[in-house]
Structure formats: C-alpha cells, structure tokens
Write a protein that holds these residues in place. Structure first.
Motif, PDB file in Angstrom:
ATOM      1  N   ILE A 146       0.842  -1.202   0.000  1.00 61.74           N
ATOM      2  CA  ILE A 146       0.000   0.000   0.000  1.00 61.74           C
ATOM      3  C   ILE A 146       0.876   1.251   0.000  1.00 61.74           C
ATOM      4  CG2 ILE A 146      -1.715   1.330   1.302  1.00 61.74           C
ATOM      5  CD1 ILE A 146      -2.806  -1.381   2.297  1.00 61.74           C
ATOM      6  N   VAL A 147       1.928   1.227   0.821  1.00 61.08           N
ATOM      7  CA  VAL A 147       2.819   2.391   0.874  1.00 61.08           C
ATOM      8  C   VAL A 147       3.442   2.639  -0.503  1.00 61.08           C
ATOM      9  CG1 VAL A 147       4.943   3.300   1.868  1.00 61.08           C
ATOM     10  CG2 VAL A 147       3.288   2.134   3.329  1.00 61.08           C
ATOM     11  N   GLU A 197       0.738   3.944  -2.976  1.00 63.36           N
ATOM     12  CA  GLU A 197       0.413   5.350  -2.721  1.00 63.36           C
ATOM     13  C   GLU A 197       1.543   6.251  -3.217  1.00 63.36           C
ATOM     14  OE1 GLU A 197      -2.279   6.839  -0.652  1.00 63.36           O
ATOM     15  OE2 GLU A 197      -3.319   4.976  -1.104  1.00 63.36           O
ATOM     16  N   SER A 198       2.794   5.816  -3.014  1.00 59.70           N
ATOM     17  CA  SER A 198       3.921   6.639  -3.457  1.00 59.70           C
ATOM     18  C   SER A 198       3.934   6.762  -4.970  1.00 59.70           C
ATOM     19  CB  SER A 198       5.252   6.049  -2.999  1.00 59.70           C
ATOM     20  OG  SER A 198       5.187   5.633  -1.675  1.00 59.70           O
ATOM     21  N   GLN A 213       1.380   6.617  -6.929  1.00 61.41           N
ATOM     22  CA  GLN A 213       0.294   7.529  -7.302  1.00 61.41           C
ATOM     23  C   GLN A 213       0.667   8.977  -7.047  1.00 61.41           C
ATOM     24  OE1 GLN A 213      -3.523   6.512  -5.647  1.00 61.41           O
ATOM     25  NE2 GLN A 213      -3.213   4.373  -6.187  1.00 61.41           N
ATOM     26  N   ALA A 214       1.515   9.191  -6.037  1.00 60.09           N
ATOM     27  CA  ALA A 214       1.878  10.564  -5.705  1.00 60.09           C
ATOM     28  C   ALA A 214       2.997  11.081  -6.593  1.00 60.09           C
ATOM     29  CB  ALA A 214       2.295  10.660  -4.234  1.00 60.09           C
ATOM     30  N   PHE A 215       3.921  10.203  -6.989  1.00 60.04           N
ATOM     31  CA  PHE A 215       5.107  10.697  -7.689  1.00 60.04           C
ATOM     32  C   PHE A 215       5.156  10.317  -9.156  1.00 60.04           C
ATOM     33  CE2 PHE A 215       6.316  10.506  -3.203  1.00 60.04           C
ATOM     34  CZ  PHE A 215       6.680  11.837  -3.015  1.00 60.04           C
ATOM     35  N   PHE A 273       2.158   9.763 -11.493  1.00 59.13           N
ATOM     36  CA  PHE A 273       0.715   9.628 -11.693  1.00 59.13           C
ATOM     37  C   PHE A 273       0.357   8.912 -12.989  1.00 59.13           C
ATOM     38  CE2 PHE A 273      -3.415  11.355 -12.991  1.00 59.13           C
ATOM     39  CZ  PHE A 273      -4.157  10.980 -11.903  1.00 59.13           C
ATOM     40  N   ARG A 329      -1.561   5.034 -13.521  1.00 56.83           N
ATOM     41  CA  ARG A 329      -2.758   4.716 -14.298  1.00 56.83           C
ATOM     42  C   ARG A 329      -2.575   3.422 -15.063  1.00 56.83           C
ATOM     43  NH1 ARG A 329      -5.731   9.157 -16.611  1.00 56.83           N
ATOM     44  NH2 ARG A 329      -6.837   9.995 -14.843  1.00 56.83           N
TER      45      ARG A 329
END
Lengths: 239, 220
Positions: free
Chosen positions: B82-83, B86-87, B89-91, B93, B97
């Motif tokens: 998960i970490v 999430e990373s 998705q944050a860095f 993007f 996708r």
C-alpha cells in the motif's frame, strides 16, 4: 547459512503471546499505512487536479506539449450552471448539489469560443467520465474525450481513441426544431444517411458501450441536464 | 561480501530465478509488460517490497508464533505494498494509471510470500534483505526482457522513443499488434525459459510421468 532448525519454545506459542504479536504487528502496519496515506494525499490530489485540467485543455484543443498546464488553464473560465433554469449562479461547492453543474468556458478575444461540459454515465462495465466540447452556438460538437473508463480493451475502449474523437467534429446535437438527435449508431453510419450530421460510428462488438455514450449524452444534454442551459446559449443570451 | 550474501543476491538472477525456474509471478509478468516504463516501476516496486518484507519478517522471526506466521507475513507485505502504491500515485501519476491494480496485486505475488516464508523466517536480517533484492532482480530481469521485446515488436518503440519507425508514420516497420496482447507474453516467457534451460540443463525438471509404450497385447 540458516539458523539451526527453529523450535519455537512454548513461550512463543501461548495464546497471550500470539495475541500480543498480532496486535503489535497490526498497530505498526496500520500506522505505517495511515501515515503514508495522509502524507502523500496532497500530492495525489494535486496530481488528480492537474490531470483534470490537462483533460479539459485537451478537449478544448488548447493543450500544447512542453507548456505548463496550470498556465494554460488560466484561459479557462469555470462557471456553475443551475440545471433547471440554465442560468449561471454563484456557487462555491456545486459538486454537492445535484441541481447544479460545472461548465468550462473558453474565450477568444473576449468572445465565447467553446463550452466544455463534463459528462458521465454507464457504459458496459464501468462508469465513463468525459468532457464534451461544443462550439459557442451550443449545438456543434468540437470534441469529446473520455478520460476514465473500464471498457473492454480492444473493443469498448474505442471511446478514448483519437480516431473516434475525430468523427465527432462538427456533428450536431439538436435538429432544427430543437430535438436532441445525437446518437452513436451500431457499426458505421451508412452513406446517405439523412441524419448523418447527428450520427456517429459505433464499433460492432461494442454496441453496449456505444449505447452507453448515447444514453449519457441524452441525459446530460436533455431536460435533466444541460438542455435548458444550451437553449439559452442557442438563443444567444450568453451572460 | 561473504559468499553466502553473494549467493543470496546473485543466485536468484539466473540460477534460481523466481520466474523461469519456479515459474512464479507470471500474472503480473503478463499484465504489465506491454511497455517498458510501467514494467520498470513494477520491478522497482516488487524489489522494494520483497527486500523490506524479507527484512521485517526476519527481524521478528524469533518471536513470531507459528500459528499466525502466514497472516502476519501477509499483513507486513500488504502494508508495504500500500505504501509503495500510494507513493507511485503521488510521484508517478501517469504510470500509476497504466499499472492500475497490478501494484496492489504484488500482495498476492507468490515470489514475495514465497521468500518471506521460505527464506526470511529462517535466516538473519541482512541476508534476508539481500535475498529479497536478489529475487526482485531476478523478476526484474525477466520483466525487462519481456517488456522490451513486446514494446519493440508491438509498437516499434522503447520507453516511448521510436526505434523502428512505423509504417503509419512513414517508416518501414509494421507493428505486430499481437505483441501488445497478453498471449504474446506467454510466448516470450516460454521462449526465455526454453533458452535458459538449454543454456543451463540443470534447471530442466524431471518428467513427472513417463508415457509407456502400449502394445496391443497389453490392452487385450
């Protein structure tokens, strides 16, 4: 190199010990996950916003490679429309009110040049999210894009293909008497179709995705959607 | 570097490769390898998760009651995934996708749980970490090979740069569309496994069955 065969002593195997280990591992893991989610949230939100702006610029035909999306986006004017009357209203939080919806206006030299309507609805498997760009007359299609969908790869995903978007250019939404006629047909639009101005090619094998696009446009361009707003535009009282 | 450490790190790359020898992690190898960039992110994500999960499991191996060891390992792996997800998705993007659910599915990737249960629960922390990195590298080598082949033959590009100019853009290369569909990954992985096993015959498995010659008299 492995340890001598591990013989878990009776002390590691008690119920209390098991519960303690389970609790500590869960606590540690959940704080790790929670802090990652909280710390990274602002960046993810910024990414999503940037992506949406890029999609709006794209459908408006303003997207240029190598230039800053946020800078270009300053040329776009978001307005809130009251769907029932079709008039502009001031509303800071239209997302939470189903009676209101956003539109994005593009002006060229002060005059309205394009209107971008966010649209969404069900396809075959998934909810389609997209933007429909219209010319200032509120009737001629400039472009359409679906930026999020989960349709079948190779079939239903034609809705995000540039070649299909190209087909929408200069299609008309309403006929002379104001009836909504736009439709994605099954297969190709036959030559000499009297409604060719309102009909867009579908893809055989992906009829339901095409029907989904037709339905969502009928909803969003109809009386429940932007219909009244577009009538106002067509009458020419753009405020 | 001690010989054991070197073995933990280097062995899984060719001699004990998780994909070609153990045939693990195939689902993601099929799904994300249509182009090279998402595959690189996938490799990075899996290597990170495998290394950190191995280290974490090894750290608690003496206090971990065996009755709950698998679910504890899953919890650790899931949290790390998960970490990482999430990373990304944050860095990254755009790439997130394309990867969509596949980073999340590292949780169920047999390589990671296989190493935590098979190696990290019996070995010291440093060695387990290296074993995770090694297995991540072994997975990465195969993924990069498959993804390069598929992107090059399927689109004529590598990392988005044109290598073989397409007919559609006035070049000479007519892209092989099948390379962009999942079955082609099966073929490419199959060819790689064949190649590796021809090069290192020790990896060839003994047949589980022998087909006996049946004579007409046996049947009667």
């Amino acid at each position: 190199m492995s340890d001598p065969v591990k013989e878990p002593g009776p002390r590691t195997e008690t119920v209390a010990r098991t519960l303690l280990v389970a609790f500590l591992v869960s606590l540690l893991c959940s704080s790790l996950v929670a802090s990652a989610a909280v710390l990274l949230k602002p960046r993810q939100v910024a990414n999503a916003l940037l992506d949406m702006r890029r999609n709006i610029l794209d459908v408006a035909g303003l997207l240029q490679p190598e230039s800053d999306v946020n800078e270009l986006y300053e040329g776009i004017e978001p307005r809130v429309v009251d769907l029932a009357t079709g008039a502009y209203v001031e509303d800071t939080d239209p997302e939470s009110n189903p009676e209101r919806a956003l539109v994005y206006l593009v002006r060229r030299d002060g005059a309205l040049s394009k209107i971008i309507l966010p649209v969404s609805g069900y396809g075959l498997w998934s909810t389609l999210h997209g933007f429909l760009a219209l010319q200032a007359d509120g009737n001629t299609v400039a472009d359409i894009t679906f930026y999020a969908h989960g349709e079948t790869p190779g079939l239903g995903d034609f809705i995000s293909k540039p070649a299909w978007r190209e087909l929408w250019r200069d299609k008309r939404l309403f006929d002379q008497s104001g009836n909504l006629k736009i439709e994605v047909v099954k297969g190709r639009v036959p030559a000499g179709d009297p409604l060719a101005d309102y009909h867009v090619d579908g893809v055989s094998g992906a009829t339901l995705t095409g029907n989904g696009v037709t339905k969502l446009l009928q909803h969003w361009l109809g009386e429940q959607g932007y219909g009244p707003y577009l009538r106002n535009l067509q009458r020419g009282d753009e405020s | 570097m001690s010989s054991a450490a070197k073995r933990a790190l280097v062995d899984p790359v060719v001699d004990n490769n998780p994909v070609t020898l153990h045939v693990l992690g195939i689902c993601s190898a099929l799904a994300v390898t249509t182009s090279l960039l998402p595959s690189l992110y996938m490799c990075l994500a899996l290597t990170l998760v495998a290394a950190l999960a191995n280290a974490a499991v090894s750290m608690i191996r003496h206090v971990l009651p065996s009755s709950i060891r698998i679910i504890v390992q899953m919890t650790i792996i899931a949290s790390l995934v998960i970490v990482v997800d999430e990373s990304i998705q944050a860095f990254a993007f755009e790439t997130s996708r394309e990867l969509s659910v596949f980073v999340g599915l590292i949780i169920t990737n047999c390589i990671v749980l296989g190493r935590t249960e098979g190696f990290a629960s019996k070995n010291p922390v440093g060695l387990s970490f290296l074993d995770g990195v090694g297995n991540g590298l072994g997975y990465s080598v195969i993924l990069i090979l498959v993804a390069s082949t598929r992107e090059l033959l399927g689109a004529g590009t590598l990392l988005g740069y044109t290598i073989l100019p397409n007919v559609a853009d006035g070049g000479w290369y007519s892209p092989n569309g099948m390379m962009l569909l999942p079955p082609s990954a099966f073929f490419v992985i199959g060819l790689i496994i064949w190649g590796v096993r021809s090069w290192k015959p020790a990896q060839v498995e003994n047949p589980e069955f022998h087909i006996h010659e049946v004579h007409r008299t046996d049947v009667m």
